[in-house]
Design a protein around this motif. Structure first.
Motif, PDB file in Angstrom:
ATOM      1  N   CYS A 180     -12.114 -36.150 -62.293  1.00 59.47           N
ATOM      2  CA  CYS A 180     -13.004 -36.214 -63.451  1.00 59.47           C
ATOM      3  C   CYS A 180     -13.786 -37.520 -63.432  1.00 59.47           C
ATOM      4  CB  CYS A 180     -12.228 -36.080 -64.760  1.00 59.47           C
ATOM      5  SG  CYS A 180     -13.340 -35.922 -66.196  1.00 59.47           S
ATOM      6  N   ARG A 181     -15.022 -37.465 -62.981  1.00 60.31           N
ATOM      7  CA  ARG A 181     -15.865 -38.658 -62.934  1.00 60.31           C
ATOM      8  C   ARG A 181     -16.251 -39.109 -64.342  1.00 60.31           C
ATOM      9  NH1 ARG A 181     -19.893 -38.527 -57.759  1.00 60.31           N
ATOM     10  NH2 ARG A 181     -18.327 -37.995 -56.183  1.00 60.31           N
ATOM     11  N   ARG A 182     -16.341 -38.154 -65.255  1.00 61.38           N
ATOM     12  CA  ARG A 182     -16.743 -38.496 -66.625  1.00 61.38           C
ATOM     13  C   ARG A 182     -15.727 -39.445 -67.256  1.00 61.38           C
ATOM     14  NH1 ARG A 182     -18.429 -33.564 -70.307  1.00 61.38           N
ATOM     15  NH2 ARG A 182     -20.100 -33.609 -68.734  1.00 61.38           N
ATOM     16  N   ARG A 183     -14.459 -39.075 -67.189  1.00 59.84           N
ATOM     17  CA  ARG A 183     -13.444 -39.937 -67.790  1.00 59.84           C
ATOM     18  C   ARG A 183     -13.353 -41.270 -67.042  1.00 59.84           C
ATOM     19  NH1 ARG A 183      -7.730 -38.947 -70.642  1.00 59.84           N
ATOM     20  NH2 ARG A 183      -7.436 -41.145 -71.088  1.00 59.84           N
ATOM     21  N   ALA A 184     -13.426 -41.222 -65.715  1.00 55.77           N
ATOM     22  CA  ALA A 184     -13.325 -42.458 -64.929  1.00 55.77           C
ATOM     23  C   ALA A 184     -14.397 -43.452 -65.331  1.00 55.77           C
ATOM     24  CB  ALA A 184     -13.416 -42.139 -63.441  1.00 55.77           C
ATOM     25  N   LEU A 185     -15.641 -42.975 -65.473  1.00 56.54           N
ATOM     26  CA  LEU A 185     -16.740 -43.880 -65.796  1.00 56.54           C
ATOM     27  C   LEU A 185     -16.660 -44.385 -67.231  1.00 56.54           C
ATOM     28  CD1 LEU A 185     -19.402 -45.183 -64.880  1.00 56.54           C
ATOM     29  CD2 LEU A 185     -20.583 -43.177 -65.795  1.00 56.54           C
ATOM     30  N   LEU A 186     -16.427 -43.482 -68.176  1.00 54.14           N
ATOM     31  CA  LEU A 186     -16.401 -43.904 -69.582  1.00 54.14           C
ATOM     32  C   LEU A 186     -15.233 -44.842 -69.858  1.00 54.14           C
ATOM     33  CD1 LEU A 186     -18.542 -41.632 -69.798  1.00 54.14           C
ATOM     34  CD2 LEU A 186     -17.561 -41.079 -72.030  1.00 54.14           C
ATOM     35  N   ASP A 187     -14.085 -44.604 -69.216  1.00 45.56           N
ATOM     36  CA  ASP A 187     -12.954 -45.514 -69.392  1.00 45.56           C
ATOM     37  C   ASP A 187     -13.255 -46.874 -68.764  1.00 45.56           C
ATOM     38  OD1 ASP A 187     -11.407 -43.827 -70.864  1.00 45.56           O
ATOM     39  OD2 ASP A 187     -10.070 -43.238 -69.240  1.00 45.56           O
ATOM     40  N   ALA A 188     -13.861 -46.864 -67.567  1.00 46.17           N
ATOM     41  CA  ALA A 188     -14.176 -48.132 -66.903  1.00 46.17           C
ATOM     42  C   ALA A 188     -15.188 -48.937 -67.710  1.00 46.17           C
ATOM     43  CB  ALA A 188     -14.714 -47.876 -65.501  1.00 46.17           C
ATOM     44  N   ALA A 189     -16.117 -48.234 -68.364  1.00 50.08           N
ATOM     45  CA  ALA A 189     -17.130 -48.924 -69.166  1.00 50.08           C
ATOM     46  C   ALA A 189     -16.593 -49.356 -70.526  1.00 50.08           C
ATOM     47  CB  ALA A 189     -18.343 -48.015 -69.355  1.00 50.08           C
ATOM     48  N   GLY A 190     -15.384 -48.902 -70.877  1.00 50.39           N
ATOM     49  CA  GLY A 190     -14.822 -49.265 -72.171  1.00 50.39           C
ATOM     50  C   GLY A 190     -15.459 -48.531 -73.331  1.00 50.39           C
ATOM     51  N   VAL A 191     -15.994 -47.333 -73.051  1.00 47.32           N
ATOM     52  CA  VAL A 191     -16.626 -46.536 -74.104  1.00 47.32           C
ATOM     53  C   VAL A 191     -15.551 -45.979 -75.038  1.00 47.32           C
ATOM     54  CG1 VAL A 191     -17.967 -44.435 -74.565  1.00 47.32           C
ATOM     55  CG2 VAL A 191     -18.592 -45.928 -72.647  1.00 47.32           C
ATOM     56  N   ASP A 192     -15.824 -45.987 -76.324  1.00 46.14           N
ATOM     57  CA  ASP A 192     -14.915 -45.407 -77.315  1.00 46.14           C
ATOM     58  C   ASP A 192     -15.113 -43.887 -77.280  1.00 46.14           C
ATOM     59  OD1 ASP A 192     -13.486 -44.529 -79.500  1.00 46.14           O
ATOM     60  OD2 ASP A 192     -14.190 -46.109 -80.848  1.00 46.14           O
TER      61      ASP A 192
END
Length: 372
Positions: A40-52
């Protein structure tokens, strides 16, 4: 990764998060969930960016339906405080240590980098022959080119120099055993901490962790040792499979951001829903039903998966058996003989199943309306 490159990635992730938005830390629970679904690239990126992700899901009209209640959160903090009171004597007892004190180094330092450095120093300075307890140390772990900061409840350094992860949970151990699903989740979370300790110095950490919980229906602490070798191996392998964060970010259209657009009072979200939804959908996802209990965006991703007719929504097991057939339409076409390679095992099985279904329906029709 060079300092310049690392700085550039941090700026890119900050832009994705939104100007002036503080990053949400990627904790061990999130990393364990990410390791369970590395595609899941979506979760990987949003978690790495610290998105809520919870706030994003709320804005998209698909809020998460899991998480810890305030009562459970307060109860967990109160129980942890009991375990660690009076110089952690109760925790030492659970570690099998009686009538002795432990060194409790101060781990305070400015910023996460400072706390990580202080934790490493405390681990290195632990005295031989003496127990040392690190209360909420901070560890750093590289995840696909992005740094995750992880905070275990405690790390115990034994007199022989071995490190032990201590995980404190508020769910009970009843009659010598705890809920298997909750223990499994705690084991996966603890494996992430062991992995982070291995990044400090490989081979020093025990692969069994101390799980501390209330005994029966009391608030008396008890503990059991949990072997996390399997979870450690899986987590290491799965995190290694993650596409590097900079590659995912580089593939996004220019100007992509997940900023919610708070107004000056910091309370009202102003960004249009369709605009935010389009930004989220630019990042490929890998939805599975298991996401519903681990990811705040799961309901949004499920809706998208269903709308696109993806077989992912039916579960990873079935998705794996269908091979190249990734949509419901493709499955139906293969079953009816309108598409699909005849020598594909999945296509063969589908056509056989379709033939058996047709035979059963024909037999039922012959027997008439009274057939059950």
């Amino acid at each position: 990764m060079s300092t310049t490159h690392h700085h550039s990635l941090r700026e890119r992730l900050a832009a994705l998060r939104g100007p002036g938005t503080a990053p949400r830390p990627m904790d061990a629970r999130a990393l364990a969930a990410l390791a369970a679904n590395p595609g899941c690239r979506r979760r990987a990126l949003l978690d790495a960016a610290g998105v809520d992700k919870g706030a994003v899901a709320e804005r998209l009209g698909a809020p998460a339906r899991f998480g810890q209640s305030r009562f459970a959160f307060s109860r967990g903090h109160a129980f942890e405080a009991r375990v660690k009171r009076d110089g952690c004597v109760e925790l030492l007892r659970l570690l099998g240590v009686e009538d002795t004190a432990a060194d409790l180094p101060d781990l305070g330092a400015p910023g996460p980098e400072g706390r990580v450095a202080r934790t490493k120093l405390a681990l290195a300075e632990a005295r031989s022959g003496v127990w040392t307890l690190l209360d909420h140390p901070l560890l750093a772990l590289d995840v696909a080119g992005s740094t995750a900061y992880l905070e275990p409840d405690a790390v115990a350094v034994a007199p022989d120099g071995r490190w032990t992860v201590v995980e404190i949970k508020s769910f009970p151990i009843l009659d010598g055993g705890a809920d298997a699903m909750k223990v499994g989740a705690a084991a996966r979370q603890s494996a992430v901490y062991v992995l982070a300790l291995d990044a400090v110095e490989a081979g020093r950490s025990r692969t069994d962790v101390l799980l501390v919980c209330p005994k029966d229906f009391s608030n008396l602490p008890t503990a059991e040792w949990v072997d996390v070798r399997k979870q450690l191996a899986v987590t290491r392998r799965q995190l290694g499979r993650l596409t590097r964060i900079e590659e995912i970010a580089a593939a996004l259209p220019g100007g992509t951001t997940f900023d919610l657009g708070y107004d000056p009072d910091g309370r009202t979200v102003t960004r249009p829903v369709d605009e935010l939804s389009a930004a989220v959908d630019t990042v490929p996802m890998a939805y599975a039903p298991e996401c519903l209990s681990t990811c705040e965006l799961a309901f949004h991703c499920r809706d998208r998966s269903r709308a696109e007719g993806r077989v992912d929504a039916l579960g990873r097991g079935l998705r794996g058996e269908l091979g190249e057939l990734t949509t419901v339409d493709a499955v139906l076409a293969a079953a009816s003989g309108l598409a699909g390679e005849p020598d594909d095992p999945a296509v063969t099985a589908l056509r056989r199943a379709a033939a058996l279904r047709a035979e059963a329906l024909a037999e039922a029709a012959k027997e008439g309306p009274g057939c059950p």
